[in-house]
Design a protein around this motif. Structure first.
Motif, PDB file in Angstrom:
ATOM      1  N   THR A  38       0.943  -1.118   0.153  1.00 54.19           N
ATOM      2  CA  THR A  38      -0.130  -0.002   0.002  1.00 54.19           C
ATOM      3  C   THR A  38       0.794   1.211  -0.031  1.00 54.19           C
ATOM      4  OG1 THR A  38      -0.146  -0.100   2.350  1.00 54.19           O
ATOM      5  CG2 THR A  38      -1.954  -0.993   1.065  1.00 54.19           C
ATOM      6  N   THR A  39       2.086   1.202  -0.071  1.00 56.89           N
ATOM      7  CA  THR A  39       3.121   2.263  -0.007  1.00 56.89           C
ATOM      8  C   THR A  39       4.184   2.122  -0.917  1.00 56.89           C
ATOM      9  OG1 THR A  39       4.540   1.138   1.708  1.00 56.89           O
ATOM     10  CG2 THR A  39       2.676   2.550   2.602  1.00 56.89           C
ATOM     11  N   THR A  40       3.734   1.851  -2.254  1.00 55.88           N
ATOM     12  CA  THR A  40       4.497   1.627  -3.374  1.00 55.88           C
ATOM     13  C   THR A  40       4.643   3.237  -3.792  1.00 55.88           C
ATOM     14  OG1 THR A  40       2.759   1.038  -4.804  1.00 55.88           O
ATOM     15  CG2 THR A  40       3.894  -0.735  -3.891  1.00 55.88           C
ATOM     16  N   GLY A  41       5.902   3.325  -4.417  1.00 50.06           N
ATOM     17  CA  GLY A  41       6.106   4.719  -4.983  1.00 50.06           C
ATOM     18  C   GLY A  41       5.928   5.619  -3.913  1.00 50.06           C
ATOM     19  N   ARG A  42       5.538   6.883  -4.213  1.00 46.16           N
ATOM     20  CA  ARG A  42       5.475   7.936  -3.148  1.00 46.16           C
ATOM     21  C   ARG A  42       4.259   7.954  -2.307  1.00 46.16           C
ATOM     22  NH1 ARG A  42       7.920  13.163  -5.568  1.00 46.16           N
ATOM     23  NH2 ARG A  42       9.411  12.653  -3.655  1.00 46.16           N
ATOM     24  N   GLN A  43       3.264   6.797  -2.377  1.00 43.50           N
ATOM     25  CA  GLN A  43       2.127   6.671  -1.672  1.00 43.50           C
ATOM     26  C   GLN A  43       2.367   6.623  -0.286  1.00 43.50           C
ATOM     27  OE1 GLN A  43      -0.079   3.500  -2.950  1.00 43.50           O
ATOM     28  NE2 GLN A  43      -2.120   4.164  -2.607  1.00 43.50           N
ATOM     29  N   GLU A  44       1.707   7.391   0.565  1.00 41.25           N
ATOM     30  CA  GLU A  44       1.797   7.143   2.009  1.00 41.25           C
ATOM     31  C   GLU A  44       0.937   6.054   2.884  1.00 41.25           C
ATOM     32  OE1 GLU A  44       1.627  10.777   4.086  1.00 41.25           O
ATOM     33  OE2 GLU A  44       2.946  11.820   2.648  1.00 41.25           O
ATOM     34  N   LEU A  45       1.182   5.694   3.948  1.00 36.02           N
ATOM     35  CA  LEU A  45       0.310   4.774   4.502  1.00 36.02           C
ATOM     36  C   LEU A  45      -0.541   5.469   4.976  1.00 36.02           C
ATOM     37  CD1 LEU A  45      -0.257   1.740   5.199  1.00 36.02           C
ATOM     38  CD2 LEU A  45       1.043   2.227   7.177  1.00 36.02           C
ATOM     39  N   LYS A  46      -2.164   5.324   4.812  1.00 42.44           N
ATOM     40  CA  LYS A  46      -3.052   5.854   5.495  1.00 42.44           C
ATOM     41  C   LYS A  46      -3.630   4.840   6.634  1.00 42.44           C
ATOM     42  CE  LYS A  46      -4.404   9.098   1.746  1.00 42.44           C
ATOM     43  NZ  LYS A  46      -3.359   8.756   0.583  1.00 42.44           N
ATOM     44  N   MET A  49      -5.705   1.069   6.489  1.00 42.67           N
ATOM     45  CA  MET A  49      -5.210   0.470   5.285  1.00 42.67           C
ATOM     46  C   MET A  49      -4.979  -0.845   5.398  1.00 42.67           C
ATOM     47  SD  MET A  49      -3.411   3.190   2.747  1.00 42.67           S
ATOM     48  CE  MET A  49      -3.995   2.390   0.988  1.00 42.67           C
TER      49      MET A  49
END
Length: 70
Positions: A38-46, A49
């Motif tokens: 769920t945190t691939t690339g620049r995505q932040e863990l929300k 999730m």
């Protein structure tokens, strides 16, 4: 309650962590994979999730700690 007793108990809990972690390695792996996915690339863990996976890990740690005390 003195500060040294708190530190002593904290150290005891930290020393038990590797043993508890070993007992919950499957749950930890599932949770880690969820976080990584769920945190691939620049995505932040929300928040929430990976709540289901985290709850399974938390339950495992709690149960393992209860077994250790007995």
């Amino acid at each position: 309650m003195s500060g040294s007793n708190v530190r002593t108990r904290s150290r005891e809990k930290l020393r038990a962590f590797p043993e508890l972690f070993a007992q919950c390695s499957a749950e930890a792996t599932v949770y880690g994979k969820c976080v990584a996915a769920t945190t691939t690339g620049r995505q932040e863990l929300k928040k929430d999730m990976c709540a289901k996976e985290f709850e399974a890990l938390k339950t495992c740690f709690t149960n393992a700690a209860k077994k250790r005390v007995k």
